[in-house]
Every structure is written in C-alpha cells, then in structure tokens.
Motif scaffolding. Sequence first.
Motif, PDB file in Angstrom:
ATOM      1  N   SER A  37       0.856  -1.255  -0.099  1.00  0.00           N
ATOM      2  CA  SER A  37       0.246  -0.091   0.008  1.00  0.00           C
ATOM      3  C   SER A  37       0.899   1.381  -0.011  1.00  0.00           C
ATOM      4  CB  SER A  37      -1.068  -0.049   1.305  1.00  0.00           C
ATOM      5  OG  SER A  37      -0.183   0.056   2.359  1.00  0.00           O
ATOM      6  N   HIS A  38       2.202   1.245   0.345  1.00  0.00           N
ATOM      7  CA  HIS A  38       2.967   2.209   0.318  1.00  0.00           C
ATOM      8  C   HIS A  38       3.716   2.157  -0.911  1.00  0.00           C
ATOM      9  CE1 HIS A  38       5.650   5.290   1.999  1.00  0.00           C
ATOM     10  NE2 HIS A  38       6.861   4.462   1.775  1.00  0.00           N
ATOM     11  N   VAL A  39       3.552   3.282  -1.871  1.00  0.00           N
ATOM     12  CA  VAL A  39       3.935   3.293  -3.313  1.00  0.00           C
ATOM     13  C   VAL A  39       5.316   2.727  -3.318  1.00  0.00           C
ATOM     14  CG1 VAL A  39       3.995   4.672  -5.479  1.00  0.00           C
ATOM     15  CG2 VAL A  39       1.970   4.632  -3.918  1.00  0.00           C
ATOM     16  N   PRO A  40       6.271   3.454  -2.500  1.00  0.00           N
ATOM     17  CA  PRO A  40       7.773   3.404  -2.853  1.00  0.00           C
ATOM     18  C   PRO A  40       8.124   1.829  -2.496  1.00  0.00           C
ATOM     19  CG  PRO A  40       7.312   5.229  -1.743  1.00  0.00           C
ATOM     20  CD  PRO A  40       6.092   4.611  -1.652  1.00  0.00           C
ATOM     21  N   ASN A  41       7.260   1.153  -1.843  1.00  0.00           N
ATOM     22  CA  ASN A  41       7.505  -0.280  -1.660  1.00  0.00           C
ATOM     23  C   ASN A  41       7.189  -1.231  -2.705  1.00  0.00           C
ATOM     24  OD1 ASN A  41       8.431   0.446   0.872  1.00  0.00           O
ATOM     25  ND2 ASN A  41       6.505  -0.752   2.080  1.00  0.00           N
ATOM     26  N   ARG A  42       6.172  -0.591  -3.687  1.00  0.00           N
ATOM     27  CA  ARG A  42       5.881  -1.307  -4.829  1.00  0.00           C
ATOM     28  C   ARG A  42       6.930  -2.013  -5.701  1.00  0.00           C
ATOM     29  NH1 ARG A  42       0.143   1.686  -5.678  1.00  0.00           N
ATOM     30  NH2 ARG A  42      -0.532   1.081  -3.818  1.00  0.00           N
ATOM     31  N   GLY A  43       8.068  -1.177  -5.752  1.00  0.00           N
ATOM     32  CA  GLY A  43       9.096  -1.465  -6.904  1.00  0.00           C
ATOM     33  C   GLY A  43       9.659  -2.782  -6.375  1.00  0.00           C
ATOM     34  N   PHE A  44      10.049  -2.497  -5.129  1.00  0.00           N
ATOM     35  CA  PHE A  44      10.731  -3.913  -4.524  1.00  0.00           C
ATOM     36  C   PHE A  44       9.895  -5.131  -4.701  1.00  0.00           C
ATOM     37  CE2 PHE A  44      11.038  -6.769  -0.914  1.00  0.00           C
ATOM     38  CZ  PHE A  44      12.342  -7.233  -1.154  1.00  0.00           C
ATOM     39  N   LEU A  45       8.572  -4.860  -4.375  1.00  0.00           N
ATOM     40  CA  LEU A  45       7.681  -6.168  -4.270  1.00  0.00           C
ATOM     41  C   LEU A  45       7.670  -6.730  -5.484  1.00  0.00           C
ATOM     42  CD1 LEU A  45       5.470  -4.978  -1.447  1.00  0.00           C
ATOM     43  CD2 LEU A  45       6.836  -6.786  -1.152  1.00  0.00           C
ATOM     44  N   SER A  46       7.468  -5.894  -6.572  1.00  0.00           N
ATOM     45  CA  SER A  46       7.189  -5.971  -8.029  1.00  0.00           C
ATOM     46  C   SER A  46       8.495  -6.944  -8.562  1.00  0.00           C
ATOM     47  CB  SER A  46       6.937  -4.832  -8.953  1.00  0.00           C
ATOM     48  OG  SER A  46       6.789  -5.386 -10.330  1.00  0.00           O
ATOM     49  N   CYS A  47       9.581  -6.350  -8.171  1.00  0.00           N
ATOM     50  CA  CYS A  47      10.798  -7.102  -8.575  1.00  0.00           C
ATOM     51  C   CYS A  47      10.929  -8.449  -7.671  1.00  0.00           C
ATOM     52  CB  CYS A  47      12.068  -6.413  -7.892  1.00  0.00           C
ATOM     53  SG  CYS A  47      12.758  -5.033  -9.063  1.00  0.00           S
ATOM     54  N   LEU A  48      10.421  -8.588  -6.553  1.00  0.00           N
ATOM     55  CA  LEU A  48      10.528 -10.031  -5.894  1.00  0.00           C
ATOM     56  C   LEU A  48       9.521 -10.934  -6.597  1.00  0.00           C
ATOM     57  CD1 LEU A  48      11.261 -11.622  -3.534  1.00  0.00           C
ATOM     58  CD2 LEU A  48       9.626 -10.485  -2.211  1.00  0.00           C
ATOM     59  N   LEU A  49       8.298 -10.342  -7.121  1.00  0.00           N
ATOM     60  CA  LEU A  49       7.447 -11.153  -7.672  1.00  0.00           C
ATOM     61  C   LEU A  49       7.765 -11.674  -8.959  1.00  0.00           C
ATOM     62  CD1 LEU A  49       4.213  -9.276  -6.462  1.00  0.00           C
ATOM     63  CD2 LEU A  49       4.690 -11.707  -5.884  1.00  0.00           C
ATOM     64  N   SER A  50       8.480 -10.767  -9.870  1.00  0.00           N
ATOM     65  CA  SER A  50       8.942 -10.852 -11.128  1.00  0.00           C
ATOM     66  C   SER A  50      10.131 -11.877 -10.944  1.00  0.00           C
ATOM     67  CB  SER A  50       9.461  -9.952 -11.783  1.00  0.00           C
ATOM     68  OG  SER A  50       8.227  -8.850 -11.982  1.00  0.00           O
ATOM     69  N   LEU A  51      10.964 -11.826 -10.032  1.00  0.00           N
ATOM     70  CA  LEU A  51      12.169 -13.016  -9.769  1.00  0.00           C
ATOM     71  C   LEU A  51      11.484 -14.262  -9.178  1.00  0.00           C
ATOM     72  CD1 LEU A  51      15.113 -13.232  -9.517  1.00  0.00           C
ATOM     73  CD2 LEU A  51      14.975 -12.720  -7.107  1.00  0.00           C
TER      74      LEU A  51
END
Length: 136
Positions: free
Chosen positions: A90-104
């Motif tokens: 829900s915190h926008v700046p965290n989304r890039g990390f989480l998206s990379c984790l899911l893409s990984l």
Amino acid sequence: MRNLLGDPDPTLLPAEEDSAARADLTAGRSAREVAAAHPAVSYPWSLLARAALAEDDVIAGYAFARTGYHRGLDALRRSGWKGHGPVPASHVPNRGFLSCLLSLEAAAAAIGEHDEAERCRIFARDCDPEAASLLA
C-alpha cells in the motif's frame, strides 16, 4: 503462533528517490534511462523485468528482477528493516521492490529454479500477503 514480543513496525521506503524516478518516467524517459539515472530505485528495474518477461526474454527478466530485488534489499536495510516484518504494498515506494520480488519468482520458475521461486513466493507473502494481488 503469535510473536509475544510483538511484530516489527512496517518498513516504508523513502518517497524522494522513488518519486523522482516516477517523475522521470512520466516525463517520457524510458525505463532503461530511468534505471541508469536512479539505479538504487527498484521501480524502473521492475518495469524492465516485467517487460522482458512479457516478451518471453526470461534471462533478461531474471537479471532485471534480481537487480531491482537486491537494490530494494539495500534500501530496506537503510530504512531500518532487520530481515523480517511487513513491507506493505500500500506504500507506493515499496511497490518496486515487491514487484521485483514477484518478477524474480516468475523468472526463477521459468528457468527451473523452483527452490528460489518458492523462497520468493514465501518472502513476498511475508512482506505483504496482498502484494501479489495488488501488483498484478
């Protein structure tokens, strides 16, 4: 089983660098340009990873996702994260990390690294159980 010491506070990545990268993207710079200009920000790496995976370039997707994931881990640690605890999508700046984790996770599964894919899946769920659905 409940942690009797209490759960750590959520880790929220700082908005400044993430906002600058997003502004560059909005201004028309490519994800590659923005990743080069803001290499510590996971978000442009996540865009590169998702685009590569969408084009069936699994190796590039894996490399972009792994880069953004590691840059995100560095940022989380600088923000006080101790290796566990919530990292809310829900915190926008965290989304890039989480998206990379899911893409990984997806890229690892595609190349047969099933143990790594499972670790990523569990890690993403531990960060935020809603991350996969929020970032789909």
